[in-house]
Scaffold this motif. Structure first.
Motif, PDB file in Angstrom:
ATOM      1  N   PRO A 149      -4.506  44.762  67.296  1.00  0.00           N
ATOM      2  CA  PRO A 149      -3.814  45.154  66.591  1.00  0.00           C
ATOM      3  C   PRO A 149      -2.519  45.334  65.610  1.00  0.00           C
ATOM      4  N   GLU A 150      -1.933  45.769  67.262  1.00  0.00           N
ATOM      5  CA  GLU A 150       0.271  45.728  66.568  1.00  0.00           C
ATOM      6  C   GLU A 150       0.727  43.912  66.134  1.00  0.00           C
ATOM      7  N   GLN A 151       0.106  43.453  66.932  1.00  0.00           N
ATOM      8  CA  GLN A 151       0.172  41.988  66.051  1.00  0.00           C
ATOM      9  C   GLN A 151      -0.529  41.643  64.833  1.00  0.00           C
ATOM     10  N   ILE A 152      -1.255  42.123  64.333  1.00  0.00           N
ATOM     11  CA  ILE A 152      -2.291  42.221  63.026  1.00  0.00           C
ATOM     12  C   ILE A 152      -0.986  42.810  61.755  1.00  0.00           C
ATOM     13  N   GLY A 153      -0.679  43.631  62.362  1.00  0.00           N
ATOM     14  CA  GLY A 153      -0.409  44.862  61.587  1.00  0.00           C
ATOM     15  C   GLY A 153       0.539  44.011  61.029  1.00  0.00           C
ATOM     16  N   ARG A 154       1.779  43.955  62.633  1.00  0.00           N
ATOM     17  CA  ARG A 154       2.882  43.298  62.329  1.00  0.00           C
ATOM     18  C   ARG A 154       3.038  42.046  61.177  1.00  0.00           C
ATOM     19  N   LYS A 155       2.018  41.294  61.024  1.00  0.00           N
ATOM     20  CA  LYS A 155       1.835  39.916  60.160  1.00  0.00           C
ATOM     21  C   LYS A 155       1.860  40.275  59.187  1.00  0.00           C
ATOM     22  N   ALA A 156       0.999  41.278  58.974  1.00  0.00           N
ATOM     23  CA  ALA A 156       0.411  41.681  57.339  1.00  0.00           C
ATOM     24  C   ALA A 156       1.781  42.607  56.896  1.00  0.00           C
ATOM     25  N   ALA A 157       2.810  43.209  57.493  1.00  0.00           N
ATOM     26  CA  ALA A 157       3.723  43.326  56.934  1.00  0.00           C
ATOM     27  C   ALA A 157       4.870  42.043  56.684  1.00  0.00           C
ATOM     28  N   ALA A 158       4.943  41.522  57.721  1.00  0.00           N
ATOM     29  CA  ALA A 158       5.933  39.765  57.218  1.00  0.00           C
ATOM     30  C   ALA A 158       5.578  39.610  56.375  1.00  0.00           C
ATOM     31  N   VAL A 159       3.694  39.266  56.276  1.00  0.00           N
ATOM     32  CA  VAL A 159       3.699  38.275  55.238  1.00  0.00           C
ATOM     33  C   VAL A 159       4.285  38.418  53.582  1.00  0.00           C
ATOM     34  N   ASN A 160       4.352  40.096  53.288  1.00  0.00           N
ATOM     35  CA  ASN A 160       4.281  40.184  51.925  1.00  0.00           C
ATOM     36  C   ASN A 160       5.903  40.900  52.322  1.00  0.00           C
ATOM     37  N   LEU A 161       7.082  41.172  53.025  1.00  0.00           N
ATOM     38  CA  LEU A 161       8.310  41.229  53.264  1.00  0.00           C
ATOM     39  C   LEU A 161       8.954  40.050  53.084  1.00  0.00           C
ATOM     40  N   ALA A 162       8.089  38.984  53.732  1.00  0.00           N
ATOM     41  CA  ALA A 162       9.176  37.362  53.638  1.00  0.00           C
ATOM     42  C   ALA A 162       9.505  37.212  51.739  1.00  0.00           C
ATOM     43  N   ASP A 163       8.130  37.834  51.402  1.00  0.00           N
ATOM     44  CA  ASP A 163       8.062  37.275  49.623  1.00  0.00           C
ATOM     45  C   ASP A 163       9.348  38.475  48.909  1.00  0.00           C
TER      46      ASP A 163
ATOM     47  N   ILE B  87      12.061  30.724  48.064  1.00  0.00           N
ATOM     48  CA  ILE B  87      11.080  30.436  48.378  1.00  0.00           C
ATOM     49  C   ILE B  87      10.899  30.742  50.148  1.00  0.00           C
ATOM     50  N   ASP B  88       9.239  31.558  49.833  1.00  0.00           N
ATOM     51  CA  ASP B  88       9.233  31.461  51.370  1.00  0.00           C
ATOM     52  C   ASP B  88       8.165  30.897  51.578  1.00  0.00           C
ATOM     53  N   VAL B  89       8.613  30.106  53.011  1.00  0.00           N
ATOM     54  CA  VAL B  89       7.408  29.307  53.666  1.00  0.00           C
ATOM     55  C   VAL B  89       6.302  29.425  54.223  1.00  0.00           C
ATOM     56  N   SER B  90       4.907  30.366  53.264  1.00  0.00           N
ATOM     57  CA  SER B  90       4.118  30.175  54.569  1.00  0.00           C
ATOM     58  C   SER B  90       2.761  29.391  54.273  1.00  0.00           C
ATOM     59  N   ASP B  91       3.532  28.627  53.497  1.00  0.00           N
ATOM     60  CA  ASP B  91       1.927  27.458  53.095  1.00  0.00           C
ATOM     61  C   ASP B  91       2.429  25.913  53.982  1.00  0.00           C
ATOM     62  N   GLY B  92       3.374  26.044  53.954  1.00  0.00           N
ATOM     63  CA  GLY B  92       3.885  24.439  54.633  1.00  0.00           C
ATOM     64  C   GLY B  92       5.167  24.154  53.814  1.00  0.00           C
ATOM     65  N   LEU B  93       6.559  23.910  54.108  1.00  0.00           N
ATOM     66  CA  LEU B  93       7.734  23.440  53.846  1.00  0.00           C
ATOM     67  C   LEU B  93       7.112  22.402  52.722  1.00  0.00           C
ATOM     68  N   LEU B  94       6.234  21.052  52.815  1.00  0.00           N
ATOM     69  CA  LEU B  94       6.133  19.989  52.103  1.00  0.00           C
ATOM     70  C   LEU B  94       5.668  20.901  50.212  1.00  0.00           C
TER      71      LEU B  94
ATOM     72  N   GLY C 113       1.797  26.215  58.246  1.00  0.00           N
ATOM     73  CA  GLY C 113       2.391  27.763  57.791  1.00  0.00           C
ATOM     74  C   GLY C 113       3.002  28.407  58.288  1.00  0.00           C
ATOM     75  N   GLU C 114       2.991  29.804  57.320  1.00  0.00           N
ATOM     76  CA  GLU C 114       2.757  30.661  58.288  1.00  0.00           C
ATOM     77  C   GLU C 114       3.804  31.506  59.264  1.00  0.00           C
ATOM     78  N   ASP C 115       5.176  30.337  59.627  1.00  0.00           N
ATOM     79  CA  ASP C 115       6.328  30.594  59.998  1.00  0.00           C
ATOM     80  C   ASP C 115       6.917  31.482  59.125  1.00  0.00           C
ATOM     81  N   HIS C 116       6.667  31.331  57.758  1.00  0.00           N
ATOM     82  CA  HIS C 116       7.590  32.678  57.225  1.00  0.00           C
ATOM     83  C   HIS C 116       9.322  32.683  57.363  1.00  0.00           C
ATOM     84  N   ALA C 117       9.375  31.359  57.263  1.00  0.00           N
ATOM     85  CA  ALA C 117      11.420  30.348  56.882  1.00  0.00           C
ATOM     86  C   ALA C 117      11.487  30.470  55.482  1.00  0.00           C
TER      87      ALA C 117
END
Length: 314
Positions: free
Chosen positions: A65-79, A213-220, A264-268
């Motif tokens: 659950p802790e990993q899920i919570g951190r991921k959920a926050a990170a994907v938004n904060l990266a944007d 841009i936030d790289v969420s879906d793949g660099l290309l 995707g999902e590295d959020h560089a």
């Protein structure tokens, strides 16, 4: 038997999630009323939202659950960071089955708070309700600090393309997990919890980034959005494949270059800068921008892949 959210009740769960929330100075009124109040220092607010669905974006047999919570926050904060803004607040909508252990919901909530605090933000409110699977709907707010937003539409011929953060690690981790393995740990952990470089967004904006841009879906795929919005060609160098990633690719029968370019999902963060700009610390040049019909090339050619990035409806 562990307590469930049905036994804890809606308001008991809300109290468990919000009881001891710390708030930064930008929060003028936090959880507990009909709405929160967040300061907007320059009269503008960046706003973004994401929805994460159990079985699509995360799995409880893969992640805590802790990993899920951190991921959920990170994907938004990266944007938020990708606009050149500093995160200030998160709003969280939590859907979960009544049978969900209360500890699972609270673990997700506390981890959301921890990731927000790591980015300088806070959870200021939200909602909880029942449903067939766990769903997290997150809205993030950010402060531009008086600067214009760095959009996808500003890249110009002659600009340098640069990257801050890692690529391919989360995709390699997904490939490993989907085959029933739990190592190499570095890739598995990258899939479970991304580590976006939050401070790099405002840093790039101050350095004069023309697009980001936030790289969420793949660099290309994501640089394809920049190319289309800016009306330019982006030509990337062939990225070096880390030795450990090459080993994993060979073991799984996957070309690791595919992970680097389409995973995707590295959020560089990827950005373009005017030629001659001294790139901020942590940023590395990976390509260039030139005139032409919008496209993303690798060493001057289209990259041959079944798909250039993640698409939820494909």
């Amino acid at each position: 038997m562990a307590a469930t959210v049905a036994a804890t009740g809606e308001f008991g769960l809300i109290a468990a999630l919000t009881g001891d929330l710390a708030q930064p100075p930008t929060t003028l009124l936090g959880p507990g009323d009909d709405a929160a109040v967040v300061a907007a220092p320059d009269a503008r607010v960046t706003v973004t939202t994401d929805v994460l669905v159990e079985g699509v974006h995360f799995r409880l047999d893969w992640s805590t659950p802790e990993q899920i919570g951190r991921k959920a926050a990170a994907v938004n904060l990266a944007d938020v960071a990708a606009m050149g803004a500093t995160p200030t607040a998160l709003l969280v909508g939590l859907v979960c089955p009544p049978s969900t252990p209360t500890a699972t919901a609270v673990g997700i909530g506390k981890a959301l708070r921890a990731e927000a605090e790591a980015a300088g933000a806070a959870v200021v409110g939200g909602d909880v309700t029942g449903g067939p699977v766990i769903v997290l709907a997150i809205t993030a707010l950010g402060n531009l600090g008086g600067r214009p937003p760095v959009t996808r539409a500003g890249a110009r011929p002659g600009d340098v393309v640069a990257l801050c953060g890692s690529l391919g690690r989360a995709a390699a981790g997904w490939a490993v997990l989907s085959r029933g393995f739990r190592s190499p740990r570095e890739f598995v952990e990258a899939q479970r919890v991304p580590t976006p470089p939050y401070a790099a967004g405002p840093q790039a904006a101050r350095a004069g980034a023309t697009a980001m841009i936030d790289v969420s879906d793949g660099l290309l795929a994501d640089l394809g959005h920049v190319a289309a919005a800016s009306g330019v060609v982006i030509d990337l160098e062939v990225p070096p494949v880390p030795p450990r990633m090459a080993e994993v690719g060979a073991a799984l029968g996957v070309d690791p270059l595919t992970w680097l370019l389409t995973g995707g999902e590295d959020h560089a963060l990827a950005a373009t800068f005017p030629a001659g700009t001294t790139l901020p610390d942590g940023w590395s040049a990976i390509g260039s921008v030139r005139e032409g019909d919008p496209a993303v090339l690798v060493a001057g050619r289209p990259f041959d892949a079944d798909a250039l990035g993640w698409d939820h409806f494909r």
